[in-house]
Design a protein around this motif. Structure first.
Motif, PDB file in Angstrom:
ATOM      1  N   GLU A  65       0.755  -1.354  -0.049  1.00  0.00           N
ATOM      2  CA  GLU A  65      -0.153  -0.246  -0.018  1.00  0.00           C
ATOM      3  C   GLU A  65       0.676   1.364   0.084  1.00  0.00           C
ATOM      4  OE1 GLU A  65      -4.003  -1.932   2.374  1.00  0.00           O
ATOM      5  OE2 GLU A  65      -2.606  -0.410   3.548  1.00  0.00           O
ATOM      6  N   GLU A  66       1.834   1.408   0.538  1.00  0.00           N
ATOM      7  CA  GLU A  66       2.605   2.422   0.865  1.00  0.00           C
ATOM      8  C   GLU A  66       3.756   2.945  -0.275  1.00  0.00           C
ATOM      9  OE1 GLU A  66       2.119   4.888   2.867  1.00  0.00           O
ATOM     10  OE2 GLU A  66       0.924   3.718   4.473  1.00  0.00           O
ATOM     11  N   MET A  67       4.087   1.555  -0.951  1.00  0.00           N
ATOM     12  CA  MET A  67       4.733   1.504  -2.114  1.00  0.00           C
ATOM     13  C   MET A  67       3.910   1.944  -3.347  1.00  0.00           C
ATOM     14  SD  MET A  67       7.903   0.847  -1.260  1.00  0.00           S
ATOM     15  CE  MET A  67       8.497   1.135  -3.062  1.00  0.00           C
ATOM     16  N   ILE A 190       5.470   2.900   6.757  1.00  0.00           N
ATOM     17  CA  ILE A 190       5.323   1.581   6.875  1.00  0.00           C
ATOM     18  C   ILE A 190       5.805   1.027   8.426  1.00  0.00           C
ATOM     19  CG2 ILE A 190       6.500  -0.741   6.143  1.00  0.00           C
ATOM     20  CD1 ILE A 190       6.900   0.659   3.336  1.00  0.00           C
ATOM     21  N   PHE A 191       7.140   1.517   8.662  1.00  0.00           N
ATOM     22  CA  PHE A 191       7.297   0.928   9.941  1.00  0.00           C
ATOM     23  C   PHE A 191       6.455   1.490  11.127  1.00  0.00           C
ATOM     24  CE2 PHE A 191      11.485   0.543   7.617  1.00  0.00           C
ATOM     25  CZ  PHE A 191      11.350  -0.700   7.288  1.00  0.00           C
ATOM     26  N   GLU A 192       6.195   2.638  11.016  1.00  0.00           N
ATOM     27  CA  GLU A 192       4.966   3.195  12.128  1.00  0.00           C
ATOM     28  C   GLU A 192       3.847   2.483  11.912  1.00  0.00           C
ATOM     29  OE1 GLU A 192       5.100   7.385  10.836  1.00  0.00           O
ATOM     30  OE2 GLU A 192       6.878   7.639  11.664  1.00  0.00           O
ATOM     31  N   ARG A 193       3.195   2.344  10.819  1.00  0.00           N
ATOM     32  CA  ARG A 193       2.118   1.216  10.704  1.00  0.00           C
ATOM     33  C   ARG A 193       2.259  -0.118  11.277  1.00  0.00           C
ATOM     34  NH1 ARG A 193      -0.613   1.361   4.939  1.00  0.00           N
ATOM     35  NH2 ARG A 193      -1.990  -0.147   5.841  1.00  0.00           N
ATOM     36  N   LEU A 194       3.460  -0.484  10.970  1.00  0.00           N
ATOM     37  CA  LEU A 194       3.663  -1.979  11.733  1.00  0.00           C
ATOM     38  C   LEU A 194       3.876  -1.866  13.166  1.00  0.00           C
ATOM     39  CD1 LEU A 194       6.261  -3.267   9.088  1.00  0.00           C
ATOM     40  CD2 LEU A 194       4.074  -3.959   9.330  1.00  0.00           C
ATOM     41  N   LYS A 470      -2.891  -4.670  15.865  1.00  0.00           N
ATOM     42  CA  LYS A 470      -4.165  -5.026  14.982  1.00  0.00           C
ATOM     43  C   LYS A 470      -3.934  -4.996  13.408  1.00  0.00           C
ATOM     44  CE  LYS A 470      -9.039  -3.994  14.030  1.00  0.00           C
ATOM     45  NZ  LYS A 470     -10.050  -2.834  14.471  1.00  0.00           N
ATOM     46  N   GLU A 471      -2.732  -4.300  13.073  1.00  0.00           N
ATOM     47  CA  GLU A 471      -2.460  -4.171  11.698  1.00  0.00           C
ATOM     48  C   GLU A 471      -2.203  -5.432  11.008  1.00  0.00           C
ATOM     49  OE1 GLU A 471      -2.750  -1.926   9.086  1.00  0.00           O
ATOM     50  OE2 GLU A 471      -2.228   0.059   9.460  1.00  0.00           O
TER      51      GLU A 471
END
Length: 566
Positions: A65-67, A190-194, A470-471
């Motif tokens: 999604e981020e790419m 990405i790493f924040e969402r993870l 949750k992600e």
């Protein structure tokens, strides 16, 4: 809203374990195996079971999604690759024994791709002919291969691993800088969402080549990288990338060098003790062989030589320590008493701390003899300065001078400004606005997708098991039927209602399994919310537990569904 899947543990291919695997050294290895996420197939090779595959797919989804959000286009390239492109760039040999090489039935040479710079370059060469076709960012999420000598730490360091690798192609350096900045920002998202704690650190390019390079490191005890963090400013770097400024000193008043008898002092420790001086006053001279040629490396006596830095400096040449046999026939090299003065036939490298004007006690190139007041730049010349010492806690920050703090970390991402290394080797040109060929400049950007799962397991766990965000979790809620028929009926009923509302459910409906085992498994598996149909099931009351905080609350089924779908 479409129904979300309900995964029943009575039908799930996943067997939890009470004890840690005998070969497990790090937390993520222990927990991912015990919780039924992965299983070892062979050394460095892992199978992903259904729960693990769900987590892996969620990490892939976030990365994808981020790419896509930065305009990158996804492709799929083969893992089995021909030798010729890698030979053109020199990496067929540079990669050394870590590269999986094989032959087909006709004797043709192939490899299993460790990274795909060459193949992406050739793809763009085939598809882009004009500056109007650029810039472009391409990426894939695919398995990579590395023939690790000692695969370890579960999925942290395997021989096959899932990676996102992307590549940018621009006609100018300014465009490369923009593509690099786009990736850097995307990686942060990405790493924040993870939910990963991470640091962005200056790094070396290594076998990838290029100029600017940064790593994304996740602090963890299991990490194989050591990074330095400044508590006073924003400086952070992999210790392999830290350099020390060369600071010449005035040696005009230094006394002349003189030899002193020092019997039985072949080591820095014995020399310092014999003369009553600190080890920092001595000069350590390490002899290595670079493609068979002896080279001396000088560092202060109280510091250790970082062989990774030495090897990186001389790459792709082979570097190894000298042996006793190498001193045979070399009267100019006296084992334990080597000094840089008089080494006419040996190339001499030194750490910047051995700056011009600094005075040292060092070997005199004679048995049982050292020399003092040996001044760099006066009594010996340094052929090349290279920062090669092992960085220590408290070393000065290159940016502000404050003592650095060292920590272990897992490399989860790496971005490079490659420049034109691969475009030069493979002749990637497009026609510019003036109708003349323009050499394309490239960037390379990697994320360890399977490694990110391990990093999450290292950072998000307690003494009971995993704790997913949750992600990335394999389900949104883990419903536990305590055991009786009524409790199982209620658990399946609430699972159906949650599923209809779009909530992903893992329900423990196993028969013949004690409530204690089910509760233990729920905490080990680590889904964010645990909903228990237990002692008050007859009243339509369930218990909701937050896996991370441990907070519990009794709710009616309707209240629980409303809470979990809010």
């Amino acid at each position: 809203m479409a129904n979300a899947p309900v995964q029943r543990m009575s039908k799930l291919l996943a067997k939890t374990l009470r004890d840690d695997p005998a070969d497990a050294e790090v937390l993520s290895h222990k927990l991912l195996v015990r919780a039924g996420y992965v299983r070892r197939t062979a050394a460095g090779l892992w199978s992903w079971l259904p729960l693990g595959k769900k987590v892996l797919a969620n990490v892939e989804r976030i990365v994808r999604e981020e790419m896509d959000a930065i305009g990158a286009q996804e492709v799929t390239l083969p893992a089995l690759l021909p030798r010729e492109p890698y030979e053109a760039t020199g990496r067929w040999d540079e990669y050394g024994p870590e590269l999986f090489r094989l032959k087909d039935r006709k004797g043709g040479d192939y490899l299993l791709g460790p990274t795909h710079e060459e193949i992406f370059t050739l793809l763009v060469k085939d598809q882009a002919s004009s500056y109007k076709d650029l810039p472009v960012i391409l990426y894939q999420i695919a398995n990579k291969y590395r023939d690790e000598a000692r695969p370890r730490a579960g999925i942290l360091r395997g021989r096959e691993f899932l990676m996102k690798d992307s590549y940018s192609f621009d006609t100018a350096d300014e465009g490369l800088a923009e593509s690099y900045a786009l990736h850097r920002a995307a990686y942060q998202r990405i790493f924040e969402r993870l939910g990963l704690d991470y640091r962005i650190c200056a790094a070396t390019a290594g076998a990838m080549g290029g100029s600017k390079s940064e790593e994304f490191l996740a602090p963890a005890e299991a990490g194989e990288d050591t990074f330095a963090d400044c508590p006073n400013c924003d400086y952070a770097a992999n210790t392999e990338a830290i350099t020390y400024e060369l600071k010449p000193v005035d040696a005009s008043g230094a006394p002349a060098a003189e030899e002193i008898p020092t019997p039985d002092t072949p080591t820095i420790e014995t020399l310092a003790a014999s003369l009553g001086v600190p080890a920092s006053a001595t000069l350590k001279n390490l002899l290595v062989k670079v493609d068979g040629e002896i080279v001396a490396v000088g560092v202060p006596g109280d510091r250790e030589v970082d062989m990774d830095k030495v090897e990186a400096h001389f790459a792709p040449a082979a570097v190894e320590l000298v042996t006793a046999e190498d001193f045979t026939g070399r009267p100019d090299l006296v084992r334990g008493y080597v000094g840089p003065q008089g080494l006419d036939k040996v190339r001499y490298l030194a750490d910047p701390r051995v700056a011009p004007g600094t005075a040292w006690i060092t070997g005199a190139n004679k048995p049982d003899t050292h020399a003092r007041n040996v001044v760099a730049g006066r009594d010996f010349e340094v052929d090349e300065y290279v920062d090669v010492v092992v960085v220590q806690d408290g070393d000065p920050c290159p940016k502000c001078g404050t003592g650095l703090k060292l920590d272990r970390a897992i490399e989860i991402g790496h971005i490079f400004q490659l420049g034109r290394k691969y475009a030069d080797a493979l002749k990637l040109d497009v026609l510019g606005q003036n109708g003349k060929p323009v050499r394309v400049t490239m960037g390379s950007y990697g994320i360890g997708v399977s490694r990110a799962v391990a990093a999450l397991a290292e950072q998000h766990a307690d003494d009971k098991g995993l704790i997913w965000s949750k992600e990335v979790a394999p389900a949104d809620v883990h419903v536990v039927a305590a055991g009786k028929a009524l409790q199982t009926e209620l658990a399946l009923d609430v699972s159906g209602k949650l599923s209809a509302a779009g909530v992903r459910v893992l329900v423990d409906d196993r028969t013949g399994v004690s409530p204690g085992v089910k509760f233990t498994d729920a905490e080990l598996i680590g889904v964010p919310q645990i909903l228990v149909a237990g002692r008050r099931a007859a009243e339509g009351v369930v218990e909701l537990k937050d896996r991370r905080t441990g907070e519990r609350e009794e709710l009616t089924v309707e209240e629980a569904v409303a809470r979990l779908t809010a």
